[in-house]
Write a protein that holds these residues in place. Sequence first.
Motif, PDB file in Angstrom:
ATOM      1  N   GLU A  85       3.744  -7.057  -9.537  1.00  0.00           N
ATOM      2  CA  GLU A  85       5.097  -7.236 -10.042  1.00  0.00           C
ATOM      3  C   GLU A  85       5.230  -8.650 -10.580  1.00  0.00           C
ATOM      4  O   GLU A  85       4.889  -9.617  -9.898  1.00  0.00           O
ATOM      5  N   ILE A  86       5.700  -8.772 -11.814  1.00  0.00           N
ATOM      6  CA  ILE A  86       5.952 -10.064 -12.435  1.00  0.00           C
ATOM      7  C   ILE A  86       7.417 -10.104 -12.847  1.00  0.00           C
ATOM      8  O   ILE A  86       7.854  -9.305 -13.676  1.00  0.00           O
ATOM      9  N   ASN A  87       8.157 -11.035 -12.237  1.00  0.00           N
ATOM     10  CA  ASN A  87       9.607 -11.097 -12.481  1.00  0.00           C
ATOM     11  C   ASN A  87      10.265  -9.740 -12.239  1.00  0.00           C
ATOM     12  O   ASN A  87      11.078  -9.275 -13.040  1.00  0.00           O
ATOM     13  N   ASN A  88       9.878  -9.107 -11.132  1.00  0.00           N
ATOM     14  CA  ASN A  88      10.440  -7.808 -10.738  1.00  0.00           C
ATOM     15  C   ASN A  88      10.140  -6.697 -11.736  1.00  0.00           C
ATOM     16  O   ASN A  88      10.864  -5.696 -11.789  1.00  0.00           O
ATOM     17  N   SER A  89       9.074  -6.860 -12.523  1.00  0.00           N
ATOM     18  CA  SER A  89       8.638  -5.800 -13.431  1.00  0.00           C
ATOM     19  C   SER A  89       7.251  -5.328 -13.010  1.00  0.00           C
ATOM     20  O   SER A  89       6.336  -6.146 -12.881  1.00  0.00           O
ATOM     21  N   LEU A  90       7.099  -4.024 -12.829  1.00  0.00           N
ATOM     22  CA  LEU A  90       5.803  -3.473 -12.463  1.00  0.00           C
ATOM     23  C   LEU A  90       4.855  -3.577 -13.657  1.00  0.00           C
ATOM     24  O   LEU A  90       5.235  -3.272 -14.794  1.00  0.00           O
ATOM     25  N   GLN A  91       3.624  -3.993 -13.402  1.00  0.00           N
ATOM     26  CA  GLN A  91       2.658  -4.222 -14.468  1.00  0.00           C
ATOM     27  C   GLN A  91       1.270  -3.830 -13.986  1.00  0.00           C
ATOM     28  O   GLN A  91       0.943  -3.973 -12.817  1.00  0.00           O
ATOM     29  N   ILE A  92       0.441  -3.330 -14.922  1.00  0.00           N
ATOM     30  CA  ILE A  92      -0.964  -3.096 -14.616  1.00  0.00           C
ATOM     31  C   ILE A  92      -1.688  -4.432 -14.673  1.00  0.00           C
ATOM     32  O   ILE A  92      -1.684  -5.108 -15.705  1.00  0.00           O
ATOM     33  N   ALA A  93      -2.297  -4.808 -13.569  1.00  0.00           N
ATOM     34  CA  ALA A  93      -3.071  -6.048 -13.525  1.00  0.00           C
ATOM     35  C   ALA A  93      -4.486  -5.830 -14.026  1.00  0.00           C
ATOM     36  O   ALA A  93      -5.070  -6.699 -14.683  1.00  0.00           O
ATOM     37  N   SER A  94      -5.069  -4.666 -13.736  1.00  0.00           N
ATOM     38  CA  SER A  94      -6.423  -4.365 -14.206  1.00  0.00           C
ATOM     39  C   SER A  94      -6.662  -2.869 -14.172  1.00  0.00           C
ATOM     40  O   SER A  94      -6.017  -2.143 -13.409  1.00  0.00           O
ATOM     41  N   LEU A  95      -7.570  -2.416 -15.024  1.00  0.00           N
ATOM     42  CA  LEU A  95      -8.043  -1.030 -14.959  1.00  0.00           C
ATOM     43  C   LEU A  95      -9.337  -0.916 -15.737  1.00  0.00           C
ATOM     44  O   LEU A  95      -9.586  -1.669 -16.677  1.00  0.00           O
ATOM     45  N   ALA A 123       0.829  -1.205   0.000  1.00  0.00           N
ATOM     46  CA  ALA A 123       0.000   0.000   0.000  1.00  0.00           C
ATOM     47  C   ALA A 123       0.860   1.250   0.000  1.00  0.00           C
ATOM     48  O   ALA A 123       0.548   2.238  -0.678  1.00  0.00           O
ATOM     49  N   ASN A 124       1.960   1.237   0.723  1.00  0.00           N
ATOM     50  CA  ASN A 124       2.847   2.397   0.770  1.00  0.00           C
ATOM     51  C   ASN A 124       3.518   2.629  -0.586  1.00  0.00           C
ATOM     52  O   ASN A 124       3.686   3.773  -1.019  1.00  0.00           O
ATOM     53  N   GLN A 125       3.908   1.538  -1.267  1.00  0.00           N
ATOM     54  CA  GLN A 125       4.516   1.684  -2.590  1.00  0.00           C
ATOM     55  C   GLN A 125       3.518   2.280  -3.581  1.00  0.00           C
ATOM     56  O   GLN A 125       3.889   3.125  -4.404  1.00  0.00           O
ATOM     57  N   ILE A 126       2.262   1.848  -3.500  1.00  0.00           N
ATOM     58  CA  ILE A 126       1.247   2.394  -4.402  1.00  0.00           C
ATOM     59  C   ILE A 126       1.030   3.876  -4.126  1.00  0.00           C
ATOM     60  O   ILE A 126       0.872   4.683  -5.055  1.00  0.00           O
ATOM     61  N   LYS A 127       1.032   4.259  -2.869  1.00  0.00           N
ATOM     62  CA  LYS A 127       0.908   5.673  -2.511  1.00  0.00           C
ATOM     63  C   LYS A 127       2.076   6.470  -3.101  1.00  0.00           C
ATOM     64  O   LYS A 127       1.890   7.528  -3.700  1.00  0.00           O
ATOM     65  N   GLU A 128       3.289   5.954  -2.939  1.00  0.00           N
ATOM     66  CA  GLU A 128       4.466   6.639  -3.473  1.00  0.00           C
ATOM     67  C   GLU A 128       4.438   6.673  -5.005  1.00  0.00           C
ATOM     68  O   GLU A 128       4.833   7.674  -5.623  1.00  0.00           O
ATOM     69  N   THR A 162       8.792  -1.916  -8.897  1.00  0.00           N
ATOM     70  CA  THR A 162       7.982  -0.791  -8.422  1.00  0.00           C
ATOM     71  C   THR A 162       8.866   0.336  -7.911  1.00  0.00           C
ATOM     72  O   THR A 162       8.682   1.509  -8.275  1.00  0.00           O
ATOM     73  N   ASP A 163       9.841  -0.005  -7.072  1.00  0.00           N
ATOM     74  CA  ASP A 163      10.721   1.026  -6.508  1.00  0.00           C
ATOM     75  C   ASP A 163      11.545   1.709  -7.591  1.00  0.00           C
ATOM     76  O   ASP A 163      11.797   2.922  -7.521  1.00  0.00           O
ATOM     77  N   GLU A 164      11.968   0.954  -8.590  1.00  0.00           N
ATOM     78  CA  GLU A 164      12.755   1.549  -9.678  1.00  0.00           C
ATOM     79  C   GLU A 164      11.911   2.495 -10.522  1.00  0.00           C
ATOM     80  O   GLU A 164      12.389   3.557 -10.954  1.00  0.00           O
TER      81      GLU A 164
END
Length: 257
Positions: A150-160, A28-33, A226-228
């Motif tokens: 995160e899939i294999n350390n890659s941030l991805q949109i799961a749904s929108l 949740a904190n990562q999403i906020k950031e 995500t952090d990157e």
Amino acid sequence: MQFLSALVLVASVAVGHCVPINNALPTANQIKELTEATVLFYNSALPNTSSVPLPSFVNERLRIPEIDTDITVTAKNGMAYGINQVLFGQYEFDASTLATKFRLTNLNFTRVYDMEVEGKLFGHKVSGEGVMRQEVLGEGYDVSNLRFEEINNSLQIASLELNLLMANLIVDLEGFTVDGISIQQLEKLMENYVLTKFNESKEEQSKMIGDMMKSQFNKSWTGYSTDEVIQWLRDHSNGSGQMEFIQKHINSFARVL
């Protein structure tokens, strides 16, 4: 709605894609950031000025048989106003599902052209030289059920889910000659036509743009955690590389009726 496509590309720059092997959810904190960094990046990408010139065009023919329209237009001295009046709001975050929703709107986008016209609009002969002013109020989109993984350390949109918005359209014509109806009646016909076509295609266009947004950036951010992504957004929040997106947004209005 190319303008909306361009804004989506700028405002939703933090996504990624790769072959599913190791899945994880951002905290949740990562999403906020991530949200804060994206808004900062987007705001920094907007131009400092509120107006820009629009491209001219000569003897452009517009034919729409369904509304008995066949007209030739020459336009020059075009200007767009309100290009940096974009509002990010109605933000909500559901901690139980990690889903985000928000609204992004262009408060008042106005374009003005000196025009020479000859032909028919809505079955009425129109001619002469004058000025056309078009104001688009509250155009933008609602985004809901936006979830990341995160899939294999890659941030991805799961749904929108995406819903296009347009609050109103105002057309003002000066200096033209119209046969059979008043200039005010012609303005209203133009306004109603654009708004009707927007509403008719809104659901399909919303899905298309939402799918494009998800696909484009799920590919673009392969290999970025995500952090990157958050750090990249913070490091690039000066707008220096983003003016091309804004210019495409402006130019896309140049050929709209």
